[in-house]
Design a protein around this motif. Structure first.
Motif, PDB file in Angstrom:
ATOM      1  N   ILE A 132     -55.507 -14.027   4.881  1.00 54.12           N
ATOM      2  CA  ILE A 132     -56.407 -14.587   4.282  1.00 54.12           C
ATOM      3  C   ILE A 132     -56.380 -15.333   2.951  1.00 54.12           C
ATOM      4  CG2 ILE A 132     -58.582 -14.666   3.872  1.00 54.12           C
ATOM      5  CD1 ILE A 132     -58.939 -12.458   6.412  1.00 54.12           C
ATOM      6  N   TYR A 133     -56.476 -16.223   2.637  1.00 53.94           N
ATOM      7  CA  TYR A 133     -56.347 -16.638   0.966  1.00 53.94           C
ATOM      8  C   TYR A 133     -58.012 -16.425   1.125  1.00 53.94           C
ATOM      9  CZ  TYR A 133     -51.580 -18.096   1.432  1.00 53.94           C
ATOM     10  OH  TYR A 133     -50.406 -18.568   1.495  1.00 53.94           O
ATOM     11  N   VAL A 134     -58.277 -16.239  -0.153  1.00 55.64           N
ATOM     12  CA  VAL A 134     -59.044 -17.183  -1.513  1.00 55.64           C
ATOM     13  C   VAL A 134     -58.759 -17.995  -2.461  1.00 55.64           C
ATOM     14  CG1 VAL A 134     -61.454 -15.763  -2.165  1.00 55.64           C
ATOM     15  CG2 VAL A 134     -60.819 -14.070  -0.640  1.00 55.64           C
ATOM     16  N   LEU A 135     -59.611 -18.903  -2.444  1.00 57.46           N
ATOM     17  CA  LEU A 135     -58.973 -19.869  -3.152  1.00 57.46           C
ATOM     18  C   LEU A 135     -60.302 -19.980  -4.079  1.00 57.46           C
ATOM     19  CD1 LEU A 135     -57.360 -21.781  -0.606  1.00 57.46           C
ATOM     20  CD2 LEU A 135     -55.910 -20.279  -1.634  1.00 57.46           C
ATOM     21  N   ASN A 136     -59.827 -20.293  -5.082  1.00 55.47           N
ATOM     22  CA  ASN A 136     -61.240 -20.951  -6.318  1.00 55.47           C
ATOM     23  C   ASN A 136     -61.186 -21.873  -5.542  1.00 55.47           C
ATOM     24  OD1 ASN A 136     -58.416 -21.558  -8.180  1.00 55.47           O
ATOM     25  ND2 ASN A 136     -59.245 -22.345  -9.757  1.00 55.47           N
ATOM     26  N   TYR A 144     -55.343 -31.087  -1.044  1.00 55.62           N
ATOM     27  CA  TYR A 144     -54.744 -30.053  -0.413  1.00 55.62           C
ATOM     28  C   TYR A 144     -54.865 -30.634   0.595  1.00 55.62           C
ATOM     29  CZ  TYR A 144     -53.293 -28.220  -5.224  1.00 55.62           C
ATOM     30  OH  TYR A 144     -53.355 -27.660  -6.360  1.00 55.62           O
ATOM     31  N   ARG A 145     -55.678 -30.888   1.228  1.00 58.44           N
ATOM     32  CA  ARG A 145     -56.420 -31.562   2.582  1.00 58.44           C
ATOM     33  C   ARG A 145     -55.322 -30.915   3.157  1.00 58.44           C
ATOM     34  NH1 ARG A 145     -56.657 -36.726   2.682  1.00 58.44           N
ATOM     35  NH2 ARG A 145     -54.954 -36.629   3.704  1.00 58.44           N
ATOM     36  N   ASP A 146     -53.875 -31.306   3.215  1.00 54.24           N
ATOM     37  CA  ASP A 146     -52.669 -31.030   3.801  1.00 54.24           C
ATOM     38  C   ASP A 146     -51.902 -29.528   4.096  1.00 54.24           C
ATOM     39  OD1 ASP A 146     -52.660 -33.621   4.841  1.00 54.24           O
ATOM     40  OD2 ASP A 146     -51.635 -34.543   3.653  1.00 54.24           O
ATOM     41  N   VAL A 147     -51.850 -28.785   2.912  1.00 58.01           N
ATOM     42  CA  VAL A 147     -51.318 -27.540   3.204  1.00 58.01           C
ATOM     43  C   VAL A 147     -53.304 -26.898   4.044  1.00 58.01           C
ATOM     44  CG1 VAL A 147     -52.418 -27.397   0.708  1.00 58.01           C
ATOM     45  CG2 VAL A 147     -50.734 -26.111   1.915  1.00 58.01           C
ATOM     46  N   LEU A 148     -53.833 -27.317   3.503  1.00 59.20           N
ATOM     47  CA  LEU A 148     -55.102 -26.373   4.204  1.00 59.20           C
ATOM     48  C   LEU A 148     -55.474 -26.413   5.677  1.00 59.20           C
ATOM     49  CD1 LEU A 148     -58.493 -27.386   1.472  1.00 59.20           C
ATOM     50  CD2 LEU A 148     -56.730 -25.591   1.466  1.00 59.20           C
ATOM     51  N   GLU A 149     -54.927 -27.766   6.308  1.00 52.81           N
ATOM     52  CA  GLU A 149     -54.682 -28.284   7.505  1.00 52.81           C
ATOM     53  C   GLU A 149     -53.526 -27.027   8.000  1.00 52.81           C
ATOM     54  OE1 GLU A 149     -54.851 -32.056   7.724  1.00 52.81           O
ATOM     55  OE2 GLU A 149     -56.792 -32.556   7.984  1.00 52.81           O
ATOM     56  N   TYR A 150     -52.668 -27.196   7.093  1.00 54.00           N
ATOM     57  CA  TYR A 150     -51.968 -26.294   8.068  1.00 54.00           C
ATOM     58  C   TYR A 150     -51.884 -24.511   7.740  1.00 54.00           C
ATOM     59  CZ  TYR A 150     -47.185 -23.344   7.520  1.00 54.00           C
ATOM     60  OH  TYR A 150     -45.977 -22.681   7.770  1.00 54.00           O
ATOM     61  N   SER A 153     -53.339 -24.266  10.461  1.00 50.05           N
ATOM     62  CA  SER A 153     -52.195 -24.564  11.880  1.00 50.05           C
ATOM     63  C   SER A 153     -51.920 -23.186  12.176  1.00 50.05           C
ATOM     64  CB  SER A 153     -52.235 -25.575  11.799  1.00 50.05           C
ATOM     65  OG  SER A 153     -50.815 -25.247  10.874  1.00 50.05           O
ATOM     66  N   VAL A 154     -51.360 -22.340  11.329  1.00 48.11           N
ATOM     67  CA  VAL A 154     -50.535 -21.414  11.674  1.00 48.11           C
ATOM     68  C   VAL A 154     -50.997 -19.913  11.722  1.00 48.11           C
ATOM     69  CG1 VAL A 154     -48.416 -22.601  10.426  1.00 48.11           C
ATOM     70  CG2 VAL A 154     -49.911 -21.078   9.480  1.00 48.11           C
ATOM     71  N   ASN A 155     -52.595 -20.460  11.784  1.00 49.28           N
ATOM     72  CA  ASN A 155     -52.817 -19.490  12.565  1.00 49.28           C
ATOM     73  C   ASN A 155     -53.811 -18.406  11.064  1.00 49.28           C
ATOM     74  OD1 ASN A 155     -53.947 -19.531  15.156  1.00 49.28           O
ATOM     75  ND2 ASN A 155     -51.927 -19.229  15.592  1.00 49.28           N
ATOM     76  N   CYS A 156     -53.955 -18.790   9.748  1.00 53.03           N
ATOM     77  CA  CYS A 156     -54.194 -18.208   8.672  1.00 53.03           C
ATOM     78  C   CYS A 156     -55.259 -18.846   8.626  1.00 53.03           C
ATOM     79  CB  CYS A 156     -52.898 -18.415   7.515  1.00 53.03           C
ATOM     80  SG  CYS A 156     -51.398 -17.115   8.213  1.00 53.03           S
ATOM     81  N   SER A 157     -55.859 -18.286   7.570  1.00 54.72           N
ATOM     82  CA  SER A 157     -57.430 -18.380   7.256  1.00 54.72           C
ATOM     83  C   SER A 157     -57.724 -18.734   5.627  1.00 54.72           C
ATOM     84  CB  SER A 157     -58.283 -17.895   7.657  1.00 54.72           C
ATOM     85  OG  SER A 157     -58.438 -16.780   7.649  1.00 54.72           O
ATOM     86  N   TYR A 158     -58.398 -19.648   5.241  1.00 57.81           N
ATOM     87  CA  TYR A 158     -58.654 -19.443   3.700  1.00 57.81           C
ATOM     88  C   TYR A 158     -60.823 -19.203   3.558  1.00 57.81           C
ATOM     89  CZ  TYR A 158     -59.106 -24.571   4.805  1.00 57.81           C
ATOM     90  OH  TYR A 158     -59.485 -25.623   5.154  1.00 57.81           O
ATOM     91  N   TYR A 159     -60.688 -19.057   2.621  1.00 59.06           N
ATOM     92  CA  TYR A 159     -62.081 -19.218   1.910  1.00 59.06           C
ATOM     93  C   TYR A 159     -62.311 -19.840   0.498  1.00 59.06           C
ATOM     94  CZ  TYR A 159     -63.184 -16.989   6.315  1.00 59.06           C
ATOM     95  OH  TYR A 159     -62.911 -16.865   8.136  1.00 59.06           O
ATOM     96  N   PHE A 160     -63.700 -20.421  -0.921  1.00 56.50           N
ATOM     97  CA  PHE A 160     -63.490 -20.351  -1.504  1.00 56.50           C
ATOM     98  C   PHE A 160     -64.778 -19.505  -2.232  1.00 56.50           C
ATOM     99  CE2 PHE A 160     -62.542 -24.985   0.767  1.00 56.50           C
ATOM    100  CZ  PHE A 160     -60.890 -24.903  -0.626  1.00 56.50           C
TER     101      PHE A 160
END
Length: 172
Positions: A132-136, A144-150, A153-160
């Protein structure tokens, strides 16, 4: 950092972001939970352990007879990690802070490799891994749309800015 160069000053802000997004503090503030050292309790029941940086090795792997050098070629050091004992899942939490385009841009693209390495490392213990990423809010930019979609797509996640603790199997 190159003397007289730019970019290094934002590192201090990045460290503040890491401190301000403390998993230990967030869990401590969750009703019904308490943290004693790195042990996480729900009521009086031990339900997890906080691990970060080298403690993943010294407190989880080595005591259970796992030598990372026999499994992966390089030590991985998570910003934060939570081992949920109730579902046998290690949640790796990487914190990324940016104020301008830079090297973090490419680091976001490494989540698939790192998640696979962590899974390989924890497989002898039958522990699942979530990355999991925690991003500012810098990463809300459309660039960053493409990298967030990526990432998803590889079953990782992110939150702001924060991570919903329910994601870690914790509820009030």
């Amino acid at each position: 950092m190159i003397e007289g160069g730019v970019g290094g000053a934002s590192t201090l802000t990045g460290l503040a972001f890491e401190r301000d997004t403390s998993l230990k503090l967030a869990i401590s503030n969750l009703r019904g939970y308490r943290v004693a050292g790195d042990a996480v309790y729900q009521g009086n029941n031990l339900i997890g352990t906080l691990l970060s940086k080298g403690s993943l090795y010294s407190r989880l792997l080595a005591p259970r007879g796992v030598d990372y050098r026999n499994i992966v070629s390089k030590k991985l050091l998570p910003d934060d990690a939570f081992l949920n004992l109730t579902n046998q899942t290690l949640y790796i939490i990487e914190k990324k802070y940016q104020q301008c385009a830079g090297s973090v841009d490419e680091k976001l693209q490494t989540c698939d490799f790192k998640a696979k390495q962590y899974r390989k490392l924890l497989s002898p213990l039958n522990i699942e891994v979530e990355y999991i990423y925690v991003l500012n809010d810098w990463f809300l930019h459309d660039s960053y749309r493409d990298v967030l979609e990526y990432i998803t797509s590889v079953n990782c996640s992110y939150y702001f800015e924060r991570i919903p603790l329910e994601v870690l199997g914790l509820t009030e």
